[in-house]
Motif scaffolding. Structure first.
Motif, PDB file in Angstrom:
ATOM      1  N   LEU A 285      37.104  70.087  46.800  1.00 32.36           N
ATOM      2  CA  LEU A 285      37.874  70.166  45.556  1.00 32.36           C
ATOM      3  C   LEU A 285      38.378  68.793  45.127  1.00 32.36           C
ATOM      4  CD1 LEU A 285      39.005  71.955  43.333  1.00 32.36           C
ATOM      5  CD2 LEU A 285      41.025  72.289  44.737  1.00 32.36           C
ATOM      6  N   GLY A 286      38.891  68.025  46.051  1.00 26.60           N
ATOM      7  CA  GLY A 286      39.369  66.679  45.736  1.00 26.60           C
ATOM      8  C   GLY A 286      38.243  65.774  45.278  1.00 26.60           C
TER       9      GLY A 286
ATOM     10  N   ILE B 235      23.621  62.637  35.322  1.00 29.95           N
ATOM     11  CA  ILE B 235      23.421  61.280  35.846  1.00 29.95           C
ATOM     12  C   ILE B 235      24.693  60.458  35.689  1.00 29.95           C
ATOM     13  CG2 ILE B 235      22.152  59.125  35.485  1.00 29.95           C
ATOM     14  CD1 ILE B 235      19.730  60.926  34.721  1.00 29.95           C
ATOM     15  N   LEU B 236      25.330  60.555  34.524  1.00 28.19           N
ATOM     16  CA  LEU B 236      26.594  59.846  34.319  1.00 28.19           C
ATOM     17  C   LEU B 236      27.689  60.399  35.231  1.00 28.19           C
ATOM     18  CD1 LEU B 236      26.610  59.355  30.441  1.00 28.19           C
ATOM     19  CD2 LEU B 236      26.187  57.641  32.201  1.00 28.19           C
ATOM     20  N   GLY B 237      27.600  61.675  35.592  1.00 33.96           N
ATOM     21  CA  GLY B 237      28.555  62.261  36.530  1.00 33.96           C
ATOM     22  C   GLY B 237      28.415  61.672  37.924  1.00 33.96           C
ATOM     23  N   ILE B 238      27.184  61.420  38.329  1.00 34.12           N
ATOM     24  CA  ILE B 238      26.959  60.790  39.629  1.00 34.12           C
ATOM     25  C   ILE B 238      27.552  59.388  39.620  1.00 34.12           C
ATOM     26  CG2 ILE B 238      25.175  59.942  41.199  1.00 34.12           C
ATOM     27  CD1 ILE B 238      23.485  62.392  40.228  1.00 34.12           C
ATOM     28  N   ILE B 239      27.314  58.658  38.538  1.00 34.57           N
ATOM     29  CA  ILE B 239      27.909  57.323  38.388  1.00 34.57           C
ATOM     30  C   ILE B 239      29.431  57.450  38.293  1.00 34.57           C
ATOM     31  CG2 ILE B 239      28.059  55.304  36.878  1.00 34.57           C
ATOM     32  CD1 ILE B 239      25.098  55.928  36.102  1.00 34.57           C
ATOM     33  N   GLY B 240      29.887  58.478  37.595  1.00 27.56           N
ATOM     34  CA  GLY B 240      31.325  58.714  37.446  1.00 27.56           C
ATOM     35  C   GLY B 240      32.015  59.005  38.760  1.00 27.56           C
ATOM     36  N   GLY B 241      31.320  59.659  39.681  1.00 25.40           N
ATOM     37  CA  GLY B 241      31.890  59.897  41.002  1.00 25.40           C
ATOM     38  C   GLY B 241      32.163  58.592  41.726  1.00 25.40           C
ATOM     39  N   ILE B 242      31.241  57.657  41.579  1.00 29.03           N
ATOM     40  CA  ILE B 242      31.431  56.336  42.180  1.00 29.03           C
ATOM     41  C   ILE B 242      32.602  55.629  41.512  1.00 29.03           C
ATOM     42  CG2 ILE B 242      30.354  54.070  42.516  1.00 29.03           C
ATOM     43  CD1 ILE B 242      27.641  55.629  42.575  1.00 29.03           C
ATOM     44  N   VAL B 243      32.642  55.701  40.182  1.00 32.97           N
ATOM     45  CA  VAL B 243      33.727  55.063  39.426  1.00 32.97           C
ATOM     46  C   VAL B 243      35.071  55.696  39.779  1.00 32.97           C
ATOM     47  CG1 VAL B 243      34.677  54.734  37.097  1.00 32.97           C
ATOM     48  CG2 VAL B 243      32.261  54.307  37.530  1.00 32.97           C
ATOM     49  N   GLY B 244      35.113  57.021  39.878  1.00 37.47           N
ATOM     50  CA  GLY B 244      36.355  57.710  40.220  1.00 37.47           C
ATOM     51  C   GLY B 244      36.868  57.324  41.592  1.00 37.47           C
ATOM     52  N   ASN B 245      35.973  57.263  42.569  1.00 36.90           N
ATOM     53  CA  ASN B 245      36.378  56.849  43.916  1.00 36.90           C
ATOM     54  C   ASN B 245      36.881  55.415  43.916  1.00 36.90           C
ATOM     55  OD1 ASN B 245      35.968  59.165  45.497  1.00 36.90           O
ATOM     56  ND2 ASN B 245      33.772  58.803  45.502  1.00 36.90           N
ATOM     57  N   TRP B 246      36.216  54.539  43.192  1.00 38.74           N
ATOM     58  CA  TRP B 246      36.636  53.139  43.118  1.00 38.74           C
ATOM     59  C   TRP B 246      37.991  53.023  42.415  1.00 38.74           C
ATOM     60  CZ3 TRP B 246      37.216  50.194  38.574  1.00 38.74           C
ATOM     61  CH2 TRP B 246      37.530  48.856  38.786  1.00 38.74           C
ATOM     62  N   LEU B 247      38.138  53.736  41.292  1.00 36.40           N
ATOM     63  CA  LEU B 247      39.364  53.657  40.500  1.00 36.40           C
ATOM     64  C   LEU B 247      40.563  54.185  41.286  1.00 36.40           C
ATOM     65  CD1 LEU B 247      40.542  52.971  37.712  1.00 36.40           C
ATOM     66  CD2 LEU B 247      39.991  55.304  37.015  1.00 36.40           C
ATOM     67  N   PHE B 248      40.407  55.351  41.910  1.00 40.29           N
ATOM     68  CA  PHE B 248      41.525  55.907  42.670  1.00 40.29           C
ATOM     69  C   PHE B 248      41.813  55.092  43.919  1.00 40.29           C
ATOM     70  CE2 PHE B 248      40.670  60.214  40.598  1.00 40.29           C
ATOM     71  CZ  PHE B 248      41.665  60.010  39.672  1.00 40.29           C
TER      72      PHE B 248
ATOM     73  N   LEU C 221      41.442  51.849  44.090  1.00 44.73           N
ATOM     74  CA  LEU C 221      42.124  50.674  43.570  1.00 44.73           C
ATOM     75  C   LEU C 221      43.594  50.973  43.284  1.00 44.73           C
ATOM     76  CD1 LEU C 221      41.499  47.733  42.572  1.00 44.73           C
ATOM     77  CD2 LEU C 221      41.199  48.724  40.309  1.00 44.73           C
ATOM     78  N   LEU C 222      43.864  52.157  42.771  1.00 43.38           N
ATOM     79  CA  LEU C 222      45.238  52.550  42.451  1.00 43.38           C
ATOM     80  C   LEU C 222      45.995  53.107  43.650  1.00 43.38           C
ATOM     81  CD1 LEU C 222      44.564  54.318  39.032  1.00 43.38           C
ATOM     82  CD2 LEU C 222      45.509  52.038  39.395  1.00 43.38           C
ATOM     83  N   GLY C 223      45.279  53.373  44.739  1.00 45.19           N
ATOM     84  CA  GLY C 223      45.918  53.941  45.925  1.00 45.19           C
ATOM     85  C   GLY C 223      46.290  55.399  45.755  1.00 45.19           C
ATOM     86  N   VAL C 224      45.540  56.115  44.938  1.00 47.99           N
ATOM     87  CA  VAL C 224      45.834  57.516  44.639  1.00 47.99           C
ATOM     88  C   VAL C 224      44.831  58.397  45.375  1.00 47.99           C
ATOM     89  CG1 VAL C 224      45.919  59.246  42.798  1.00 47.99           C
ATOM     90  CG2 VAL C 224      46.730  56.931  42.368  1.00 47.99           C
ATOM     91  N   SER C 225      45.331  59.485  45.953  1.00 42.87           N
ATOM     92  CA  SER C 225      44.476  60.481  46.583  1.00 42.87           C
ATOM     93  C   SER C 225      44.822  61.837  45.991  1.00 42.87           C
ATOM     94  CB  SER C 225      44.682  60.491  48.094  1.00 42.87           C
ATOM     95  OG  SER C 225      43.895  61.494  48.682  1.00 42.87           O
ATOM     96  N   ILE C 226      43.861  62.475  45.353  1.00 47.04           N
ATOM     97  CA  ILE C 226      44.132  63.739  44.664  1.00 47.04           C
ATOM     98  C   ILE C 226      44.240  64.892  45.668  1.00 47.04           C
ATOM     99  CG2 ILE C 226      43.193  65.392  43.030  1.00 47.04           C
ATOM    100  CD1 ILE C 226      42.849  63.251  41.221  1.00 47.04           C
TER     101      ILE C 226
END
Length: 81
Positions: A58-59, A33-46, A48-53
């Motif tokens: 895989l990305g 469940i935290l991973g699902i929330i973390g996916g949202i946080v990761g997309n928002w964080l990256f 915000l930083l303008g980063v694309s993995i």
């Protein structure tokens, strides 16, 4: 279909993040469940930083894992209080 994809990637990311963050003590279901929330946080964080993995699954998985690690870390800090 997009929601199912996001849930599956988030669940996998949460499981992987739970394995990386040993000693979290949340259990597999909460880590997912935290991973699902973390996916949202990761997309928002990256975003915000303008980063694309990377592109594709895989990305998305790497972004989700990093976001889930951040969420699990913060949840671990809050759990200790």
């Amino acid at each position: 279909m997009g929601l199912l994809y996001a849930l599956l990637i988030g669940a996998a990311a949460g499981w992987i993040a739970g394995k990386l963050m040993k000693g979290g003590g949340f259990g597999a279901l909460v880590n997912i469940i935290l991973g699902i929330i973390g996916g949202i946080v990761g997309n928002w964080l990256f975003g915000l930083l303008g980063v694309s993995i990377a592109d594709g699954i895989l990305g998305d998985l790497i972004t989700g894992v990093i976001g889930a690690v951040v969420v699990l870390f913060i949840a671990g800090l809050l759990k200790k209080k």
